[in-house]
Write an enzyme that holds these catalytic residues in place. Sequence first.
Site, PDB file in Angstrom:
ATOM      1  N   SER A  23      -9.301   2.414  -2.959  1.00 37.58           N
ATOM      2  CA  SER A  23      -8.638   3.561  -2.336  1.00 37.58           C
ATOM      3  C   SER A  23      -9.059   4.868  -3.004  1.00 37.58           C
ATOM      4  CB  SER A  23      -7.126   3.370  -2.497  1.00 37.58           C
ATOM      5  OG  SER A  23      -6.439   4.556  -2.193  1.00 37.58           O
ATOM      6  N   TYR A  29       0.745   2.150  -7.331  1.00 39.02           N
ATOM      7  CA  TYR A  29      -0.158   1.610  -6.304  1.00 39.02           C
ATOM      8  C   TYR A  29      -1.622   1.897  -6.666  1.00 39.02           C
ATOM      9  CZ  TYR A  29      -3.089   1.615  -2.191  1.00 39.02           C
ATOM     10  OH  TYR A  29      -4.155   1.422  -1.344  1.00 39.02           O
ATOM     11  N   LYS A  49      -5.067  -0.578  -7.810  1.00 41.45           N
ATOM     12  CA  LYS A  49      -6.414  -0.592  -7.221  1.00 41.45           C
ATOM     13  C   LYS A  49      -7.482  -0.383  -8.300  1.00 41.45           C
ATOM     14  CE  LYS A  49      -5.362  -1.504  -3.051  1.00 41.45           C
ATOM     15  NZ  LYS A  49      -5.879  -2.686  -2.347  1.00 41.45           N
ATOM     16  N   LYS A  58       0.780  -1.250   0.000  1.00 40.83           N
ATOM     17  CA  LYS A  58       0.000   0.000   0.000  1.00 40.83           C
ATOM     18  C   LYS A  58       0.804   1.288   0.000  1.00 40.83           C
ATOM     19  CE  LYS A  58      -0.314   0.476   4.984  1.00 40.83           C
ATOM     20  NZ  LYS A  58      -1.079   0.885   6.126  1.00 40.83           N
ATOM     21  N   ARG A 102      -7.097  16.439   4.001  1.00 40.87           N
ATOM     22  CA  ARG A 102      -7.514  15.054   3.766  1.00 40.87           C
ATOM     23  C   ARG A 102      -8.769  14.743   4.581  1.00 40.87           C
ATOM     24  NH1 ARG A 102      -4.325  15.995   0.556  1.00 40.87           N
ATOM     25  NH2 ARG A 102      -2.498  14.823  -0.132  1.00 40.87           N
TER      26      ARG A 102
END
Length: 340
Positions: free
Chosen positions: A127, A151, A155, A87, A233
Site C-alpha cells: 500500500s 494497518y 504492510k 484494510k 490523491r
Amino acid sequence: MPETVLVTGGAGFIGSHTCVELLAHGYEVVVVDNHVNSSPRALERIAKTAGRPLTAAYDTDVRDRGALAEVFAAHRVDAVIHFAAHKAVGDSVARPVEYYDTNVGGTCALLSVMHEHDVRRLVFSSSCSVYGDAQNVPLTEHSPVAPTNPYARTKLMCERILADVCAHLTDMKVLALRYFNPVGAHPDGLLGEDPHGVPDNVMPYVAQVAVGRRERLSVFGDDYPTPDGTGVRDYIHVMDVAEGHRVAVEHLDDDTGMRVFNLGTGTGTSVLELVAAFAEASGRDIPYRVVDRRPGDVAELVADASAVAAAWNWTTARDLAAMCRDAWRFQELNPRGYAR
Ligand code: NAD
Ligand code: WQD
C-alpha cells in the site's frame, strides 16, 4: 497447461476484479476467502462477468495452515496473489492485534504453506500508506517509508518479512505492489466496491450520496497546501489494478528475489475535483460541506509510476471520468451492493 493462480481475498474489491482479469486471460483461478469483508455473491458475479467459472473457491481463513495446506494439496498452484487482509486505517488503530494477526500472521501462514508445497511465486498487496506523511511527491519506490498507523505498519512488516524470506530462499520470486487509491468498478456493472457500513473511503461515500443513501459528503479539510486546499490523491481504476496484477504474474520470472513497485497513475486529484467529476459522470448533485481535517490524513500522495512502466512496458489506461462512470454504474445498478 494453463497456469493456476491462487487468489487469497479473491471475493474482495480488488481480488474479484483480478479474478475476472485472470480468467479472461486463460488462467485457472482458485480463491481462498473467509468473507469477513466480502459477499460470496461476488464469486457468482466473477463467473458471470468472466463468462467462465473459477476452478474452485474455498471459504477458508488464510491463517488456518491446515485448511490452506489442503487447498495446496488439491491444486497444482503455480503462483499466489495475496490480497486477504484487513484494510481500514481507523479500525486498525482500534483493533491493532486483529490487524497484525490477519495481515502479518496470515502472510506468515501462507508463506509456510507455500514453502511446504514448493510454490515460490507470489504477488503481494502492499500500500502507498507505507510512505506515511510524504514530504516530497511524486513518490518513487525509493522514497522514505514511515507508516503512521497499525494497518500501514502491517504492510511494511510483510514487505520486510518477504525480503528476508527471499534472502534465504534464493529461488523465491516476489512482487510487492504498493497501490495508491483504487476506485471504480467493472464496466459491466456487476462487480464493484461494496463496503460494509459507512464507507471510510471517499469514492464509495460519494457514490452513496449520489444514489441518495447518504445526505452529503463531509470534505475533510480545505486548508491543505494543495491548489484548492483539499487532499490530493492518486486514484487508480480497479480495472487497471487488476490488469497490473495479471501483468505482474507474467513478469514474476523476470528475476528472483523481492521487487517492489508503485501501482498508481502519476496524476493527483483533489477531493473537490473528484466530487465535480462524479457529478458530471452521474448527472447527480453531490452535496458536500467542509469539516475539520481527518486525523492522520496527509495533504498529497501521488505515485511516480515510471518504474513499473519501464519494467513491464505497461501503464494504466483509464482516467478519472472512467473511474467515476464505472463506480456510478455499479452503484446505480446495485444500490445496496451485493445484498439482494
Ligand atoms: P477487501 O476487504 O474488499 O478485500 C479483502 C478480502 O480479503 C475480503 O474479501 C476479505 O473477506 C478477505 N479476507 C480478510 N481477512 C481474511 C482472512 N483471514 N482469510 C481469508 N480471507 C480474508 O479489500 P481490497 O480493497 O480488495 O484490498 C485488497 C488488498 O489490497 C488488501 O491487502 C489491502 O490491504 C490492499 N490495498 C487496498 C487498497 C484500497 O484502497 N482498497 C489500497 C492499497 C492496498
Ligand atoms: C481520500 C481523500 C480524505 C472520505 C486510504 C488508506 C490507504 C489506502 C487507500 C489501503 C483524503 C478525503 C475521505 C470522506 C473526504 N488503502 N475524504 N471525505 O485516506 O487516501 O487512503 O485508502 O491501503 O492506506 O489510508 O483514502 O478515500 O479515505 O481519502 O474528504 O468522507 O478524501 O481526507 O483527502 P486515503 P480515502
